[in-house]
Design a protein around this motif. Sequence first.
Motif, PDB file in Angstrom:
ATOM      1  N   THR A  36      38.961 -70.387  15.091  1.00 17.98           N
ATOM      2  CA  THR A  36      38.961 -69.523  16.262  1.00 17.98           C
ATOM      3  C   THR A  36      38.758 -70.323  17.544  1.00 17.98           C
ATOM      4  O   THR A  36      37.823 -71.103  17.668  1.00 17.98           O
ATOM      5  CB  THR A  36      37.857 -68.462  16.151  1.00 17.98           C
ATOM      6  N   GLY A  38      39.107 -68.446  20.537  1.00 16.63           N
ATOM      7  CA  GLY A  38      38.478 -67.446  21.371  1.00 16.63           C
ATOM      8  C   GLY A  38      39.023 -66.064  21.094  1.00 16.63           C
ATOM      9  O   GLY A  38      39.963 -65.887  20.320  1.00 16.63           O
ATOM     10  N   MET A  39      38.386 -65.083  21.719  1.00 21.80           N
ATOM     11  CA  MET A  39      38.782 -63.696  21.540  1.00 21.80           C
ATOM     12  C   MET A  39      38.891 -63.018  22.887  1.00 21.80           C
ATOM     13  O   MET A  39      38.213 -63.380  23.842  1.00 21.80           O
ATOM     14  CB  MET A  39      37.764 -62.948  20.671  1.00 21.80           C
ATOM     15  N   SER A  44      43.029 -62.277  19.469  1.00 24.87           N
ATOM     16  CA  SER A  44      42.264 -63.511  19.300  1.00 24.87           C
ATOM     17  C   SER A  44      43.246 -64.668  19.266  1.00 24.87           C
ATOM     18  O   SER A  44      44.422 -64.491  18.950  1.00 24.87           O
ATOM     19  CB  SER A  44      41.434 -63.472  18.005  1.00 24.87           C
ATOM     20  N   TYR A  46      43.818 -68.546  17.697  1.00 22.36           N
ATOM     21  CA  TYR A  46      43.357 -69.463  16.667  1.00 22.36           C
ATOM     22  C   TYR A  46      44.081 -70.801  16.777  1.00 22.36           C
ATOM     23  O   TYR A  46      45.263 -70.862  17.106  1.00 22.36           O
ATOM     24  CB  TYR A  46      43.639 -68.892  15.271  1.00 22.36           C
ATOM     25  N   LYS A  64      48.317 -66.652  18.681  1.00 21.04           N
ATOM     26  CA  LYS A  64      47.708 -65.422  19.207  1.00 21.04           C
ATOM     27  C   LYS A  64      47.950 -64.297  18.213  1.00 21.04           C
ATOM     28  O   LYS A  64      49.075 -63.970  17.872  1.00 21.04           O
ATOM     29  CB  LYS A  64      48.316 -65.071  20.558  1.00 21.04           C
ATOM     30  N   LEU A  67      43.572 -58.405  16.887  1.00 25.89           N
ATOM     31  CA  LEU A  67      42.334 -58.221  16.144  1.00 25.89           C
ATOM     32  C   LEU A  67      42.446 -57.060  15.160  1.00 25.89           C
ATOM     33  O   LEU A  67      43.137 -56.073  15.405  1.00 25.89           O
ATOM     34  CB  LEU A  67      41.169 -57.954  17.105  1.00 25.89           C
ATOM     35  N   VAL A 283      41.530 -64.320  27.147  1.00 29.65           N
ATOM     36  CA  VAL A 283      41.023 -64.911  25.913  1.00 29.65           C
ATOM     37  C   VAL A 283      39.795 -65.759  26.192  1.00 29.65           C
ATOM     38  O   VAL A 283      39.760 -66.512  27.146  1.00 29.65           O
ATOM     39  CB  VAL A 283      42.106 -65.784  25.250  1.00 29.65           C
ATOM     40  N   ALA A 287      34.083 -69.216  20.540  1.00 33.63           N
ATOM     41  CA  ALA A 287      34.177 -68.246  19.454  1.00 33.63           C
ATOM     42  C   ALA A 287      32.938 -67.363  19.387  1.00 33.63           C
ATOM     43  O   ALA A 287      32.939 -66.359  18.696  1.00 33.63           O
ATOM     44  CB  ALA A 287      34.359 -68.977  18.131  1.00 33.63           C
ATOM     45  N   GLU A 290      32.421 -62.248  21.698  1.00 33.22           N
ATOM     46  CA  GLU A 290      33.240 -61.391  20.861  1.00 33.22           C
ATOM     47  C   GLU A 290      34.155 -60.467  21.638  1.00 33.22           C
ATOM     48  O   GLU A 290      35.140 -59.987  21.097  1.00 33.22           O
ATOM     49  CB  GLU A 290      32.356 -60.553  19.947  1.00 33.22           C
ATOM     50  N   GLU A 291      33.824 -60.142  22.893  1.00 36.65           N
ATOM     51  CA  GLU A 291      34.657 -59.198  23.618  1.00 36.65           C
ATOM     52  C   GLU A 291      34.686 -59.563  25.086  1.00 36.65           C
ATOM     53  O   GLU A 291      33.736 -60.115  25.625  1.00 36.65           O
ATOM     54  CB  GLU A 291      34.097 -57.767  23.512  1.00 36.65           C
TER      55      GLU A 291
END
Length: 370
Positions: A36, A38-39, A44, A46, A64, A67, A283, A287, A290-291
């Motif tokens: 990961t 980022g989200m 998200s 990867y 990309k 989720l 993004v 990691a 989370e939001e």
Amino acid sequence: MDTSETPRRQLRNSHLENVQNLSTPIRIPPSPMLKTLGMGTGVSVYRLDRSPRLGQIRSPWAVKKILKNTLAKKDKLFDERIVYEADILRKLKHPNIVGYRGIVKSTDGTNNLALEMCTTSLGSILEERHDEHLGPLPARHTFKMIMDIAHALDFLHTEAKLLHGDLKSFNVLVKGEFEICKLCDFGVSLPLDDKGEINFQKNPQLNYVGTGLWSPPEIVDEAEIIDSKADIFSFGLVIYETLALVPPHFGTVAELADETEIDDDEVSKENIEQDPTMDDDDVAATADDEEDTELDDTKENDDEFSLADLESAYGTRPPLPVAFQLSDDYNCIVELFYLCTNALSEDRPSARTIWQCCENNAANITTSLE
């Protein structure tokens, strides 16, 4: 207009769109090959480390993906944006626009996007400088960023006939030590007509999404017709970010928060409300986050810091911070910031004028920095 924002680290997630080389159809494997990066809202990103092929080491990809909790809502918006962005990027061939590498469906039927990889985003760099109290981005780096992104915008506006529609520091990618800067995230871009305009009245299906803090005044005022200069205003606010190290207007509003003695714990995830229409490419750089989040727009009293304080500043030119003493090396940069953020679109320079100005001043900038 989408009023979502990307406030500084305590109130927003960083944006890091690391993307990489992909030339053939791919299958997205499960972990541990996926790491990961980022989200963001609904998606998200990867890092996918590829195995060597025929004895040759292959560079990683960044993929990309949507989720799982977003998929559970059966909202097709994010999948449509990935497909839309892929359709745009495969047609954009420019050294200052992030390269398209491929799109592939997962086993669940959703689309994944793979792109050229860069080291980091301008927004992440500025956040780190802010947190480490390093002062404005060095003038030579800002000057390089301005020239590169102006070239990208000139290509978009004059040849591709597109309005980027969501220009901000997290949508500017940086390779190495500012060897080259690239524009990314075209999921909410809009087509320009032959006049270089967007007529919303004639095209009701078009909608400017963007991000509130970086929106131009004509969007805030809900103008029926806008042109490519809307991107230029947002670009001026990106220049502001390199000087202030915070998003536009956020420094001023943060002072209001300090005056009301609101600390980081009070402005927490429990007090933050996510706008579900936020651009899918915001993004995070880490990691652990989370939001993406935004400030709750409720107040306990008239003096309390809220989203309304930010919204009232949308579409205006933020004041430069007085804490930083800018040297003469920044004169051209500050001038471009003011020109790009003129209230009237016709008073703003075109992207071509910006990069031509940079080229004309390049020798002087280089000499002064040696």
